[in-house]
Design a protein around this motif. Structure first.
Motif, PDB file in Angstrom:
ATOM      1  N   LEU A 115       0.855  -1.182   0.000  1.00 39.88           N
ATOM      2  CA  LEU A 115       0.000   0.000   0.000  1.00 39.88           C
ATOM      3  C   LEU A 115       0.898   1.241   0.000  1.00 39.88           C
ATOM      4  O   LEU A 115       1.754   1.380   0.855  1.00 39.88           O
ATOM      5  CB  LEU A 115      -0.884  -0.023   1.258  1.00 39.88           C
ATOM      6  N   THR A 116       0.728   2.110  -0.982  1.00 41.08           N
ATOM      7  CA  THR A 116       1.595   3.289  -1.052  1.00 41.08           C
ATOM      8  C   THR A 116       1.199   4.291   0.029  1.00 41.08           C
ATOM      9  O   THR A 116       0.056   4.301   0.479  1.00 41.08           O
ATOM     10  CB  THR A 116       1.470   3.984  -2.411  1.00 41.08           C
ATOM     11  N   LEU A 119      -1.912   6.295  -0.857  1.00 43.81           N
ATOM     12  CA  LEU A 119      -3.160   5.537  -0.726  1.00 43.81           C
ATOM     13  C   LEU A 119      -3.542   5.382   0.739  1.00 43.81           C
ATOM     14  O   LEU A 119      -4.713   5.513   1.108  1.00 43.81           O
ATOM     15  CB  LEU A 119      -2.994   4.146  -1.342  1.00 43.81           C
ATOM     16  N   ASP A 122      -5.069   8.546   1.930  1.00 46.25           N
ATOM     17  CA  ASP A 122      -6.437   8.752   1.431  1.00 46.25           C
ATOM     18  C   ASP A 122      -7.417   7.838   2.153  1.00 46.25           C
ATOM     19  O   ASP A 122      -8.523   8.249   2.509  1.00 46.25           O
ATOM     20  CB  ASP A 122      -6.490   8.488  -0.077  1.00 46.25           C
ATOM     21  N   LEU A 123      -6.999   6.575   2.360  1.00 46.35           N
ATOM     22  CA  LEU A 123      -7.895   5.638   3.050  1.00 46.35           C
ATOM     23  C   LEU A 123      -8.106   6.072   4.498  1.00 46.35           C
ATOM     24  O   LEU A 123      -9.223   5.983   5.018  1.00 46.35           O
ATOM     25  CB  LEU A 123      -7.303   4.221   3.018  1.00 46.35           C
ATOM     26  N   ASP A 125      -8.104   9.094   5.583  1.00 50.54           N
ATOM     27  CA  ASP A 125      -9.070  10.200   5.538  1.00 50.54           C
ATOM     28  C   ASP A 125     -10.492   9.678   5.415  1.00 50.54           C
ATOM     29  O   ASP A 125     -11.422  10.223   6.013  1.00 50.54           O
ATOM     30  CB  ASP A 125      -8.745  11.132   4.367  1.00 50.54           C
ATOM     31  N   LEU A 126     -10.647   8.602   4.623  1.00 52.08           N
ATOM     32  CA  LEU A 126     -11.987   8.024   4.467  1.00 52.08           C
ATOM     33  C   LEU A 126     -12.493   7.476   5.799  1.00 52.08           C
ATOM     34  O   LEU A 126     -13.651   7.698   6.173  1.00 52.08           O
ATOM     35  CB  LEU A 126     -11.952   6.924   3.407  1.00 52.08           C
ATOM     36  N   LYS A 127     -11.629   6.741   6.508  1.00 50.39           N
ATOM     37  CA  LYS A 127     -12.067   6.157   7.796  1.00 50.39           C
ATOM     38  C   LYS A 127     -12.402   7.259   8.796  1.00 50.39           C
ATOM     39  O   LYS A 127     -13.345   7.144   9.579  1.00 50.39           O
ATOM     40  CB  LYS A 127     -10.974   5.273   8.412  1.00 50.39           C
ATOM     41  N   SER A 129     -13.516  10.172   8.093  1.00 49.84           N
ATOM     42  CA  SER A 129     -14.808  10.727   7.691  1.00 49.84           C
ATOM     43  C   SER A 129     -15.948   9.757   8.010  1.00 49.84           C
ATOM     44  O   SER A 129     -17.022  10.170   8.450  1.00 49.84           O
ATOM     45  CB  SER A 129     -14.736  11.053   6.202  1.00 49.84           C
ATOM     46  N   LEU A 130     -15.696   8.457   7.807  1.00 48.06           N
ATOM     47  CA  LEU A 130     -16.722   7.442   8.124  1.00 48.06           C
ATOM     48  C   LEU A 130     -17.072   7.466   9.614  1.00 48.06           C
ATOM     49  O   LEU A 130     -18.202   7.191  10.004  1.00 48.06           O
ATOM     50  CB  LEU A 130     -16.208   6.041   7.779  1.00 48.06           C
ATOM     51  N   TRP A 135     -12.997  17.039   8.658  1.00 49.23           N
ATOM     52  CA  TRP A 135     -11.751  16.892   7.898  1.00 49.23           C
ATOM     53  C   TRP A 135     -10.528  17.323   8.696  1.00 49.23           C
ATOM     54  O   TRP A 135      -9.499  16.665   8.696  1.00 49.23           O
ATOM     55  CB  TRP A 135     -11.867  17.720   6.615  1.00 49.23           C
TER      56      TRP A 135
ATOM     57  N   LEU B  31      -4.158  -2.050  -4.930  1.00 48.79           N
ATOM     58  CA  LEU B  31      -3.153  -1.528  -5.864  1.00 48.79           C
ATOM     59  C   LEU B  31      -3.476  -1.933  -7.289  1.00 48.79           C
ATOM     60  O   LEU B  31      -3.399  -1.129  -8.206  1.00 48.79           O
ATOM     61  CB  LEU B  31      -1.766  -2.043  -5.467  1.00 48.79           C
ATOM     62  N   TRP B  62     -14.092   2.931  -1.874  1.00 51.49           N
ATOM     63  CA  TRP B  62     -13.538   4.286  -1.977  1.00 51.49           C
ATOM     64  C   TRP B  62     -12.891   4.506  -3.340  1.00 51.49           C
ATOM     65  O   TRP B  62     -13.093   5.534  -3.990  1.00 51.49           O
ATOM     66  CB  TRP B  62     -12.504   4.465  -0.871  1.00 51.49           C
ATOM     67  N   ALA B  92     -19.616   9.434   2.730  1.00 55.69           N
ATOM     68  CA  ALA B  92     -18.571   9.823   3.679  1.00 55.69           C
ATOM     69  C   ALA B  92     -17.272  10.203   2.988  1.00 55.69           C
ATOM     70  O   ALA B  92     -16.257  10.378   3.650  1.00 55.69           O
ATOM     71  CB  ALA B  92     -18.305   8.675   4.656  1.00 55.69           C
ATOM     72  N   PRO B  94     -14.173  11.873   1.997  1.00 55.07           N
ATOM     73  CA  PRO B  94     -13.610  13.044   2.660  1.00 55.07           C
ATOM     74  C   PRO B  94     -13.554  14.228   1.708  1.00 55.07           C
ATOM     75  O   PRO B  94     -13.101  14.097   0.573  1.00 55.07           O
ATOM     76  CB  PRO B  94     -12.201  12.605   3.054  1.00 55.07           C
ATOM     77  N   ARG B  95     -14.079  15.344   2.169  1.00 59.32           N
ATOM     78  CA  ARG B  95     -14.004  16.570   1.368  1.00 59.32           C
ATOM     79  C   ARG B  95     -13.098  17.529   2.106  1.00 59.32           C
ATOM     80  O   ARG B  95     -13.446  18.017   3.175  1.00 59.32           O
ATOM     81  CB  ARG B  95     -15.383  17.212   1.229  1.00 59.32           C
ATOM     82  N   ASP B  97     -11.353  20.648   3.590  1.00 58.48           N
ATOM     83  CA  ASP B  97     -11.691  22.058   3.763  1.00 58.48           C
ATOM     84  C   ASP B  97     -10.772  22.870   2.861  1.00 58.48           C
ATOM     85  O   ASP B  97      -9.646  22.462   2.612  1.00 58.48           O
ATOM     86  CB  ASP B  97     -11.454  22.477   5.227  1.00 58.48           C
TER      87      ASP B  97
END
Lengths: 260, 370
Positions: A115-116, A119, A122-123, A125-127, A129-130, A135, B31, B62, B92, B94-95, B97
């Protein structure tokens, strides 16, 4: 779906500290997709049970099967494989204080080969947000967050590898009623949309109403009874009666009726 | 769990092409999924057909959501259970800011310098305020002796002074030995061995004895003050004191700083004596200057001014160390990292301040000619 096959099967579990026996001959099943709330008086070993299943404490006897595999007598590699499919949220988040929230969520992802960093970020950030965090929380250190946000950050880290079982230790303790209610909804939503099985230790009657599909009562060193909230109202045991028929329980039932 | 594949299909030449994914879209296959999606970006309208996807986690979802959002692709064919996962992740996403416009280049540098200067100014102002509070409370204690905590003072004198005696004495003894040894090697070249007594006495009395004692005490005591007051601050004990009508400055600062004021000159004296003992022993062994001879030269040749210069610094060092330690303790926030950070900051700034003050003293005494 094999609804009848438990994802966690505990048989004859025994836990003791010195001469003090906490669990004796304890049986419990957790089925896929359910949110199980574990209740019990102080000192009945709710957290000990959670720690035992999560592999943090070897029991003195009995068997625990997770995903159909023996979780107690297995190789370290097999245990690690099981651990990667489970997530634990500790009471106060137990975040690493020297890392930001985002870095905390990235920690378990380092176990995934290839996993880079971009990535992972980004993942993470998703968790975040979930878990219902804004942010900007990703760049903060745990000490800069409120108690409720720390719990959500702990949840984000527990969700990092999309576990199949999520353990929550007192998820709403110390939260204000609004924050606690939002957390209940979040648990229910995540369980439904991500297909999570949740093992939840709590004192909070509102959480039992709002989030749990099944309740297990710990008393007399074993699981006294399991069932839905409605089943609990009919159990004829002094502690269970007092717990579910007390003034706080009535208030919680009234509240859930009003919102229903 | 880790099998993954894809194919591109087109039902008719006019219909939009479909990218059909198979198998598991999980963090394990992420990947490969990302590279497949990147390869098929920007090739006109595409639909993403996920009807053969058996397993998907939030990482896979995602990736799919991000790609379809960027390229306006439609996602079709997902079974209901996975569709709800996809919807949850889409909701969800992420946006970020909008980032604050950060000053760059020269402006950023100037801003950093400005902040540093203002911060240093504020730090010095706060230290002056703490010194003021200490003096005011000390004055109050003189007028109202009943408010003064004598037991606390004795306790801190023991902690700060008595317990530091062995380390300070050993340090002074070793410094005396070093000075005598180095001095004898140099002075022997001129046949001026006997002046080693002056060398040892003046350097220890004027500078080294009290300065090194202050540095050791700064390391030992400033950190202890910060840790003790800081942990009380962390557990809100200091707020509790205020609500109970107890003045934290009176019960915490005054006994500690006063204990330092009393014991630091005594520790300095001990260091000086230990230094003379060490120096005399080394001079005897290396140069054959007998201890009696050492004592006579010491008392006859060395002016009392040197001792006055040295000891006049002790109260200043004591106040510097005490004020910095207490101030750092009060700046501890409600988390453990800040306790550690402030403890080490207290030691560094106390040692630095002691050396800076000693430099100022040197200039001052040189000007007035003592």
């Amino acid at each position: 779906m094999a609804q009848d096959e438990p994802i966690i099967r505990i048989r004859g579990l025994r836990n003791q500290f010195g001469a003090q026996v906490v669990h004796d001959n304890l049986d419990l099943d957790l089925y896929r997709g359910e949110v199980m709330g574990v209740v019990g008086g102080s000192g009945t070993g709710k957290s000990v049970l959670l720690r035992t299943i999560a592999g943090l404490r070897p029991p003195q006897g009995g068997s625990i099967e997770i995903f159909g595999k023996d979780a107690l007598n297995c190789t370290d590699d097999a245990r690690k494989e099981i651990d990667l499919r489970m997530g634990v949220m500790f009471q106060d988040g137990a975040l690493f204080s020297s890392l930001t929230v985002r870095e905390n969520v990235e920690v378990p992802m380092q176990a995934v080969p290839g996993l880079t960093p971009a990535l992972r970020r980004d993942l993470a950030d998703l968790k975040i947000s979930l878990s219902g965090l804004p942010w900007f929380a990703g760049d903060k250190y745990p000490s800069e967050l409120s108690g409720g946000m720390r719990k959500r950050a702990g949840l984000a880290r527990a969700l990092a590898l999309d576990p199949e079982i999520l353990f929550l230790d007192e998820p709403t303790a110390g939260l204000d009623p609004i924050g606690a209610a939002a957390f209940d909804v979040l648990i229910r939503q995540l369980s439904e949309s991500l297909g999570l099985s949740v093992f939840l230790v709590t004192h909070d009657l509102d959480t039992l109403h709002a989030a749990c599909t099944r309740i297990a009562v710990l008393a007399e060193k074993k699981v006294l009874t399991t069932g839905t909230m409605a089943d609990m109202m009919d159990v004829d045991h002094p502690w269970v009666r007092e717990y579910f028929h007390g003034p706080r329980s009535r208030a919680a039932i009234d509240a859930s009726k009003r919102t229903a | 769990m880790t099998d993954f594949g894809f194919e591109v299909t087109q039902t008719s030449p006019d219909a939009p092409r479909a990218l059909r994914l198979r198998g598991a879209l999980t963090v394990q296959t992420l990947l490969r999924l990302e590279s497949v999606l990147a390869d098929h970006a920007g090739q006109g309208a595409l639909t993403l057909d996920l009807s053969d996807v058996g397993h998907m986690d939030t990482a896979g979802a995602w990736s799919v959501v991000r790609w379809s959002e960027r390229h306006g692709a439609q996602v079709t064919g997902l079974e209901a259970r996975l569709q709800s996962l996809l919807d949850t992740v889409a909701a969800a996403m992420p946006r970020p800011d909008p980032p604050e416009p950060a000053p760059r280049g020269l402006r950023e540098m100037l801003e950093g310098v400005g902040r540093g200067v203002v911060g240093a100014g504020r730090f010095l102002t706060e230290l002056a305020a703490y010194l003021g509070v200490f003096l005011a409370r000390l004055g109050r204690a003189a007028r109202h002796p009943s408010e003064f905590r004598l037991t606390s003072l004795v306790h801190h004198c023991q902690d700060v002074g008595l317990r530091a005696v062995p380390i300070v004495a050993l340090m002074g003894f070793l410094i005396g030995i070093v000075l005598a040894f180095q001095g004898s090697v140099q002075l022997r070249q001129f046949g001026a061995e006997v002046f080693v007594v002056e060398l040892i006495a003046i350097s220890i009395l004027r500078e080294l004895g009290i300065l090194l004692t202050a540095i050791i005490v700064a390391g030992r005591t400033a950190s202890a003050f910060t840790a003790a007051i800081g942990s009380m601050k962390m557990r809100e004990e200091i707020d509790a004191m205020r609500t109970l009508g107890i003045d934290p400055a009176m019960v915490l600062f005054v006994p500690r700083i006063l204990a330092l004021l009393i014991t630091l000159p005594i520790l300095g004296l001990i260091a000086n004596i230990a230094g003379f003992v060490g120096g005399a022993m080394m001079a005897w062994a290396e140069l054959g200057i007998s201890p009696w001879m050492f004592y006579v030269r010491l008392t006859e040749e060395i002016s009392i001014d040197h001792a006055i210069v040295g000891f006049s610094k002790a109260p200043v060092f004591a106040v510097i160390i005490g004020v910095i330690g207490c101030h750092a303790g009060m700046r501890v926030e409600s988390n453990t990292e800040s306790l550690g950070r402030m403890t080490s900051a207290a030691v560094v700034s106390a040692i630095f301040a002691v050396i800076a003050a000693d430099a100022l003293f040197s200039v001052f005494f040189a000007r007035v000619g003592i």
